[in-house]
Design a protein around this motif. Structure first.
Motif, PDB file in Angstrom:
ATOM      1  N   ALA B  80       0.831  -1.204   0.000  1.00 33.89           N
ATOM      2  CA  ALA B  80       0.000   0.000   0.000  1.00 33.89           C
ATOM      3  C   ALA B  80       0.868   1.258   0.000  1.00 33.89           C
ATOM      4  CB  ALA B  80      -0.939  -0.005   1.203  1.00 33.89           C
ATOM      5  N   VAL B  81       1.900   1.276   0.844  1.00 34.00           N
ATOM      6  CA  VAL B  81       2.773   2.460   0.902  1.00 34.00           C
ATOM      7  C   VAL B  81       3.511   2.655  -0.415  1.00 34.00           C
ATOM      8  CG1 VAL B  81       4.712   3.572   2.058  1.00 34.00           C
ATOM      9  CG2 VAL B  81       3.108   2.252   3.397  1.00 34.00           C
ATOM     10  N   ALA B  82       3.997   1.555  -0.984  1.00 37.79           N
ATOM     11  CA  ALA B  82       4.731   1.650  -2.256  1.00 37.79           C
ATOM     12  C   ALA B  82       3.838   2.249  -3.329  1.00 37.79           C
ATOM     13  CB  ALA B  82       5.229   0.276  -2.673  1.00 37.79           C
ATOM     14  N   CYS B  83       2.584   1.797  -3.336  1.00 31.78           N
ATOM     15  CA  CYS B  83       1.613   2.303  -4.314  1.00 31.78           C
ATOM     16  C   CYS B  83       1.399   3.802  -4.133  1.00 31.78           C
ATOM     17  CB  CYS B  83       0.341   1.493  -4.107  1.00 31.78           C
ATOM     18  SG  CYS B  83      -1.084   2.187  -4.856  1.00 31.78           S
ATOM     19  N   LEU B  84       1.269   4.257  -2.892  1.00 36.59           N
ATOM     20  CA  LEU B  84       1.053   5.680  -2.607  1.00 36.59           C
ATOM     21  C   LEU B  84       2.272   6.506  -3.003  1.00 36.59           C
ATOM     22  CD1 LEU B  84      -0.657   5.167   0.837  1.00 36.59           C
ATOM     23  CD2 LEU B  84      -1.653   6.459  -1.044  1.00 36.59           C
ATOM     24  N   ALA B  85       3.462   6.014  -2.609  1.00 36.74           N
ATOM     25  CA  ALA B  85       4.691   6.746  -2.909  1.00 36.74           C
ATOM     26  C   ALA B  85       4.903   6.834  -4.412  1.00 36.74           C
ATOM     27  CB  ALA B  85       5.880   6.074  -2.233  1.00 36.74           C
ATOM     28  N   ASP B  86       4.595   5.749  -5.116  1.00 40.99           N
ATOM     29  CA  ASP B  86       4.759   5.723  -6.564  1.00 40.99           C
ATOM     30  C   ASP B  86       3.862   6.766  -7.218  1.00 40.99           C
ATOM     31  OD1 ASP B  86       5.567   4.423  -9.149  1.00 40.99           O
ATOM     32  OD2 ASP B  86       3.406   4.112  -9.223  1.00 40.99           O
ATOM     33  N   CYS B  87       2.604   6.810  -6.790  1.00 35.31           N
ATOM     34  CA  CYS B  87       1.680   7.784  -7.371  1.00 35.31           C
ATOM     35  C   CYS B  87       2.140   9.200  -7.059  1.00 35.31           C
ATOM     36  CB  CYS B  87       0.273   7.547  -6.831  1.00 35.31           C
ATOM     37  SG  CYS B  87      -0.959   8.512  -7.702  1.00 35.31           S
ATOM     38  N   ALA B  88       2.567   9.443  -5.814  1.00 25.63           N
ATOM     39  CA  ALA B  88       3.006  10.788  -5.424  1.00 25.63           C
ATOM     40  C   ALA B  88       4.207  11.230  -6.257  1.00 25.63           C
ATOM     41  CB  ALA B  88       3.350  10.822  -3.941  1.00 25.63           C
ATOM     42  N   SER B  89       5.086  10.284  -6.570  1.00 22.47           N
ATOM     43  CA  SER B  89       6.270  10.675  -7.343  1.00 22.47           C
ATOM     44  C   SER B  89       5.904  10.937  -8.799  1.00 22.47           C
ATOM     45  CB  SER B  89       7.371   9.626  -7.239  1.00 22.47           C
ATOM     46  OG  SER B  89       7.019   8.475  -7.962  1.00 22.47           O
ATOM     47  N   ARG B  90       4.880  10.238  -9.318  1.00 25.92           N
ATOM     48  CA  ARG B  90       4.460  10.470 -10.700  1.00 25.92           C
ATOM     49  C   ARG B  90       3.611  11.730 -10.848  1.00 25.92           C
ATOM     50  NH1 ARG B  90       0.994   6.917 -12.469  1.00 25.92           N
ATOM     51  NH2 ARG B  90       0.882   5.652 -10.592  1.00 25.92           N
ATOM     52  N   CYS B  91       3.020  12.201  -9.730  1.00 29.94           N
ATOM     53  CA  CYS B  91       2.167  13.394  -9.778  1.00 29.94           C
ATOM     54  C   CYS B  91       2.679  14.448  -8.817  1.00 29.94           C
ATOM     55  CB  CYS B  91       0.736  13.068  -9.381  1.00 29.94           C
ATOM     56  SG  CYS B  91       0.050  11.674 -10.238  1.00 29.94           S
ATOM     57  N   PRO B  92       3.810  15.068  -9.121  1.00 28.45           N
ATOM     58  CA  PRO B  92       4.383  16.019  -8.168  1.00 28.45           C
ATOM     59  C   PRO B  92       3.546  17.261  -7.927  1.00 28.45           C
ATOM     60  CG  PRO B  92       5.632  16.023 -10.223  1.00 28.45           C
ATOM     61  CD  PRO B  92       4.626  14.937 -10.348  1.00 28.45           C
ATOM     62  N   THR B  93       2.574  17.535  -8.814  1.00 27.66           N
ATOM     63  CA  THR B  93       1.760  18.730  -8.595  1.00 27.66           C
ATOM     64  C   THR B  93       0.523  18.442  -7.760  1.00 27.66           C
ATOM     65  OG1 THR B  93       0.604  18.327 -10.652  1.00 27.66           O
ATOM     66  CG2 THR B  93       2.486  19.822 -10.741  1.00 27.66           C
ATOM     67  N   LEU B  94       0.330  17.171  -7.400  1.00 32.58           N
ATOM     68  CA  LEU B  94      -0.817  16.799  -6.573  1.00 32.58           C
ATOM     69  C   LEU B  94      -0.326  16.615  -5.137  1.00 32.58           C
ATOM     70  CD1 LEU B  94      -3.801  16.016  -7.006  1.00 32.58           C
ATOM     71  CD2 LEU B  94      -3.055  13.740  -7.603  1.00 32.58           C
ATOM     72  N   GLY B  95      -1.072  17.150  -4.162  1.00 38.08           N
ATOM     73  CA  GLY B  95      -0.711  16.953  -2.758  1.00 38.08           C
ATOM     74  C   GLY B  95      -1.443  15.734  -2.221  1.00 38.08           C
ATOM     75  N   PHE B  96      -0.766  14.934  -1.392  1.00 35.94           N
ATOM     76  CA  PHE B  96      -1.389  13.728  -0.835  1.00 35.94           C
ATOM     77  C   PHE B  96      -1.376  13.773   0.682  1.00 35.94           C
ATOM     78  CE2 PHE B  96      -1.678  10.899  -4.539  1.00 35.94           C
ATOM     79  CZ  PHE B  96      -0.896  11.594  -5.456  1.00 35.94           C
ATOM     80  N   PHE B  97      -2.551  13.685   1.281  1.00 37.69           N
ATOM     81  CA  PHE B  97      -2.643  13.545   2.736  1.00 37.69           C
ATOM     82  C   PHE B  97      -2.986  12.086   3.001  1.00 37.69           C
ATOM     83  CE2 PHE B  97      -2.224  17.541   4.901  1.00 37.69           C
ATOM     84  CZ  PHE B  97      -2.397  18.480   3.897  1.00 37.69           C
ATOM     85  N   ILE B  98      -2.085  11.392   3.705  1.00 41.42           N
ATOM     86  CA  ILE B  98      -2.284   9.963   3.926  1.00 41.42           C
ATOM     87  C   ILE B  98      -2.523   9.712   5.414  1.00 41.42           C
ATOM     88  CG2 ILE B  98      -1.266   7.684   3.633  1.00 41.42           C
ATOM     89  CD1 ILE B  98       0.465   8.901   1.411  1.00 41.42           C
ATOM     90  N   SER B  99      -3.607   9.017   5.711  1.00 42.86           N
ATOM     91  CA  SER B  99      -3.938   8.814   7.129  1.00 42.86           C
ATOM     92  C   SER B  99      -3.059   7.745   7.759  1.00 42.86           C
ATOM     93  CB  SER B  99      -5.398   8.400   7.273  1.00 42.86           C
ATOM     94  OG  SER B  99      -5.597   7.092   6.784  1.00 42.86           O
ATOM     95  N   ASN B 100      -2.802   7.912   9.052  1.00 42.78           N
ATOM     96  CA  ASN B 100      -2.200   6.799   9.783  1.00 42.78           C
ATOM     97  C   ASN B 100      -3.344   5.837  10.096  1.00 42.78           C
ATOM     98  OD1 ASN B 100      -3.460   8.298  11.787  1.00 42.78           O
ATOM     99  ND2 ASN B 100      -1.566   8.866  12.813  1.00 42.78           N
ATOM    100  N   ILE B 101      -3.038   4.639  10.588  1.00 41.11           N
ATOM    101  CA  ILE B 101      -4.124   3.672  10.778  1.00 41.11           C
ATOM    102  C   ILE B 101      -4.394   3.380  12.246  1.00 41.11           C
ATOM    103  CG2 ILE B 101      -4.026   2.555   8.530  1.00 41.11           C
ATOM    104  CD1 ILE B 101      -2.275   0.410   9.706  1.00 41.11           C
ATOM    105  N   ASP B 102      -5.664   3.048  12.475  1.00 38.65           N
ATOM    106  CA  ASP B 102      -6.099   2.645  13.817  1.00 38.65           C
ATOM    107  C   ASP B 102      -6.603   1.215  13.699  1.00 38.65           C
ATOM    108  OD1 ASP B 102      -8.979   2.791  15.708  1.00 38.65           O
ATOM    109  OD2 ASP B 102      -7.012   3.072  16.626  1.00 38.65           O
ATOM    110  N   ILE B 103      -6.079   0.328  14.504  1.00 41.91           N
ATOM    111  CA  ILE B 103      -6.565  -1.053  14.468  1.00 41.91           C
ATOM    112  C   ILE B 103      -7.104  -1.401  15.856  1.00 41.91           C
ATOM    113  CG2 ILE B 103      -6.010  -3.445  13.905  1.00 41.91           C
ATOM    114  CD1 ILE B 103      -3.589  -2.439  12.371  1.00 41.91           C
ATOM    115  N   PRO B 104      -8.439  -1.377  16.022  1.00 43.62           N
ATOM    116  CA  PRO B 104      -9.037  -1.687  17.321  1.00 43.62           C
ATOM    117  C   PRO B 104      -8.641  -3.095  17.768  1.00 43.62           C
ATOM    118  CG  PRO B 104     -10.672  -0.749  15.862  1.00 43.62           C
ATOM    119  CD  PRO B 104      -9.458  -1.018  15.026  1.00 43.62           C
ATOM    120  N   GLN B 105      -8.460  -3.240  19.068  1.00 39.46           N
ATOM    121  CA  GLN B 105      -7.993  -4.524  19.595  1.00 39.46           C
ATOM    122  C   GLN B 105      -9.175  -5.436  19.875  1.00 39.46           C
ATOM    123  OE1 GLN B 105      -5.382  -3.454  22.781  1.00 39.46           O
ATOM    124  NE2 GLN B 105      -3.945  -2.448  21.389  1.00 39.46           N
TER     125      GLN B 105
END
Lengths: 75, 555
Positions: B80-105
């Motif tokens: 998932a991170v690789a996919c996000l980073a790849d897209c961000a690098s291909r679209c330098p004019t687009l800003g990406f806000f990526i959420s951290n995750i919460d995993i309920p116990q």
């Protein structure tokens, strides 16, 4: 504020209309904004903000706003 | 600004809430988020939507759905991170806000058995932190903090999930919409500049004039600590570039003594750019502060424990943002955080932000010198002004964008650019961007001059943007800068330099700037937009008095 009053306000918020347009006996099928998502939204917001609690099994049976009042938690 | 919303779960309520105040693009169907990110520009709905900012909100549980062993869960996160980073690098004019995750116990297991949820959350958060460091267009969205503040019981809704496939409660989605809205504002750079603080029962408990230095409530531990914690938050606020000022009905000597001598004061005299401490009306103090700092009243946030004072300011100065004051003063430190998120939210801090207060104080000294100099020329000559200017570098991009967003007075065309725009322009052969700083015997202004030049032909250049921070106005910096630019262009073979003046409600000061600099007015249209032209060599070699020395920062 009475539960009826709260119910009208919450329905208005969920449907995105003026409170004056809300009538407790209007059938669900007659309100275009009252889709399945709005129905669940109504249930959850009512549970958050009023004394109404609706077991998941009964949710599908509710057809008018007034029916929600049957689920007020007894004092 | 159009924004995009991508998620691996149903975000109907978030979409509805955001659509009230934003244009929002959402792909069809949930789970399409990864496909959209991996798609080519021709196929990607995201890239064709025209959105400038993408919000990627991911649910931790769903991201890892169906996976059993720990290793395969880490692999899923990596993908998932690789996919996000790849897209961000291909679209330098687009800003990406990526959420951290919460995993309920939710998993039932013995107390001593290790919980993998924390490890998975950390793994993801570390990966996103690295991505934020590696890519200037990736930013974190602290979803986990939001959920923690509200509590999982309020944020998640079982009925919503089991009946509608939506994980968050209505109030959870609404609070997330609120966070997204604040982040959009921060990205654009919309924020206030100054906070005006009362003293008694705001910075300390009690009334200084009555309780004395020893009697006010302000300490490291126990009850007085609520005020010290509030001061600590305010100090942090100052470090993000907010200017702190005081407006208090007190004796100035008492307040100065308290700031200097109280052992538990976290804020000291030097933390405040201005102090309006006297017995006059607070609204007059606010007007004076706005005038001295050369800002609009709408750039001010007013904090006062007294409902009467707040009411008076609200009535007299509707443009001033009056902060609500908690009835329970134990909540004061939280007020500082609320004020930050509401009015001063910022994505990054530049060097200029950190030094705002010091620069303001240096400016005050410069003003005194001007007032006492025998003539303007004497004053200008005595400054020893040096301008260091050169081509925009990657490290200047944040500051350059900030300058275009915030500079209103000395700005001939008021074009607003984002960091992504600058990134694009830096790589264009048709654009030349120059950024510069000004220093004199009183201090260094930081990077305060910006020019964007458009190459219209081999011999014709056009000034798209020329702006200067108001703190470097009045020193004839503009004359030296334009002459320097003309010399640079002359060396490149340019003969024609054109410029425009586009009037706004705030830039009257530069209405006849180009006339004064030796340009010829060619035309003016019905909207009072003025077009100018000049011979490059005339501007480069004109014999006007020079008060500034220009150095280039290019090697």
């Amino acid at each position: 504020m009475t539960t009826e009053r709260l119910l009208i306000e919450i329905a208005a918020e969920v449907f995105g209309v003026e409170p004056t347009k809300i009538h407790l006996d209007m059938p669900r099928s007659g309100v275009s904004e009252w889709d399945s998502f709005a129905h669940v939204a109504l249930v959850t917001v009512l549970e958050e903000r009023t004394d109404i609690v609706i077991p998941i099994e009964h949710i599908a049976d509710i057809n008018t706003l007034r029916q929600f009042l049957d689920f007020r938690r007894p004092k | 600004m159009k924004i995009a919303l991508l998620s691996n779960i149903n975000q109907s309520q978030l979409f509805n809430a955001l659509s009230k105040s934003h244009e929002v693009y959402q792909p069809d169907g949930y789970g399409a988020w990864m496909t959209e990110l991996l798609a080519t520009p021709a196929e990607s709905g995201l890239m064709r939507s025209g959105a400038s900012l993408a919000f990627i909100i991911l649910d931790g549980e769903e991201l890892l759905h169906g996976l059993i062993d720990f290793r395969s869960k880490l692999d899923a996160l990596d993908r998932a991170v690789a996919c996000l980073a790849d897209c961000a690098s291909r679209c330098p004019t687009l800003g990406f806000f990526i959420s951290n995750i919460d995993i309920p116990q939710n998993r039932i297991q013995p107390v001593r058995a290790q919980r993998e949820e924390y490890r998975l959350e950390s793994y993801w958060n570390d990966a996103i932190s690295r991505a934020c460091n590696d890519y200037k267009n990736i930013f974190p969205l602290d979803l986990k903090n939001l959920i923690s503040e509200l509590g999982r019981r309020s944020f998640y809704s079982e009925k919503m999930w089991y009946l509608a496939g939506a994980k968050y409660s209505i109030s959870g989605s609404n609070s997330l919409a609120s966070l997204v809205t604040k982040l959009v504002k921060a990205y654009i750079g919309i924020k206030k500049k100054v906070i005006v603080l009362d003293c008694d029962n705001t910075l300390w408990g009690g009334v200084l004039g009555e309780d004395g230095l020893e009697g006010i409530e302000l300490s490291n531990n126990k009850e007085g600590a609520r005020y010290k914690d509030f001061q600590r938050r305010l100090k942090e606020l100052r470090e993000t570039g907010v200017i702190l000022t005081l407006a208090s009905k007190n004796n100035l000597a008492d307040v100065l003594e308290a700031l200097e001598r109280h052992p538990d004061m976290a804020l000291r005299r030097a933390d405040f750019a201005l102090m309006e401490v006297h017995w006059e009306e607070k609204s007059d103090s606010l007007r004076r502060i706005a005038k001295k700092l050369n800002i609009g009243l709408d750039a001010i946030v007013f904090v006062d424990d007294s409902a009467v004072e707040r009411g008076r300011v609200e009535a007299a100065l509707p443009e001033v943002a009056v902060a609500p004051f908690p009835p329970d003063s134990a909540q004061l430190p939280h007020l500082a955080t609320q004020i930050f998120e509401e009015h001063f939210y910022t994505l990054d801090c530049t060097l200029e932000d950190l030094q705002k207060t010091r620069m303001y104080l240096e400016g005050a000294q410069r003003d005194t010198a001007r007032a006492t100099a025998p003539s303007l020329e004497e004053f200008l000559r005595s400054l020893g002004t040096t301008i260091r200017i050169g081509a925009l570098r990657q490290s200047d991009v944040v500051r350059a964008a900030q300058l275009t967003q915030k500079t209103n007075q000395f700005n001939v065309t008021t074009r607003r650019y984002t960091e992504a725009d600058f990134f694009h322009m830096m790589h264009s052969a048709e654009k030349t961007i120059l950024i510069g700083g000004v220093s004199d015997r009183f201090g260094d202004s930081g990077k305060t001059v910006l020019l964007v030049l458009s190459k219209m032909s081999a011999t014709h250049f056009h000034i798209d943007t020329f702006l200067m921070s108001c703190r470097v106005m009045g020193r004839r910096v503009e004359d030296a800068v334009i002459q320097h630019v003309a010399k640079l262009l002359s060396a490149q073979g340019a003969t024609l330099l054109t410029a425009e003046f586009i009037p706004s409600t705030k830039n009257q000061a530069v209405d006849s700037l180009f006339d004064r600099l030796g340009f010829t007015l060619v035309s003016m249209d019905e909207e009072m937009i003025k077009n100018y032209e000049a011979d490059v060599s005339v501007i480069a070699y004109q014999n006007t008095p020079r008060f500034c020395f220009v150095e280039t920062t290019d090697d």
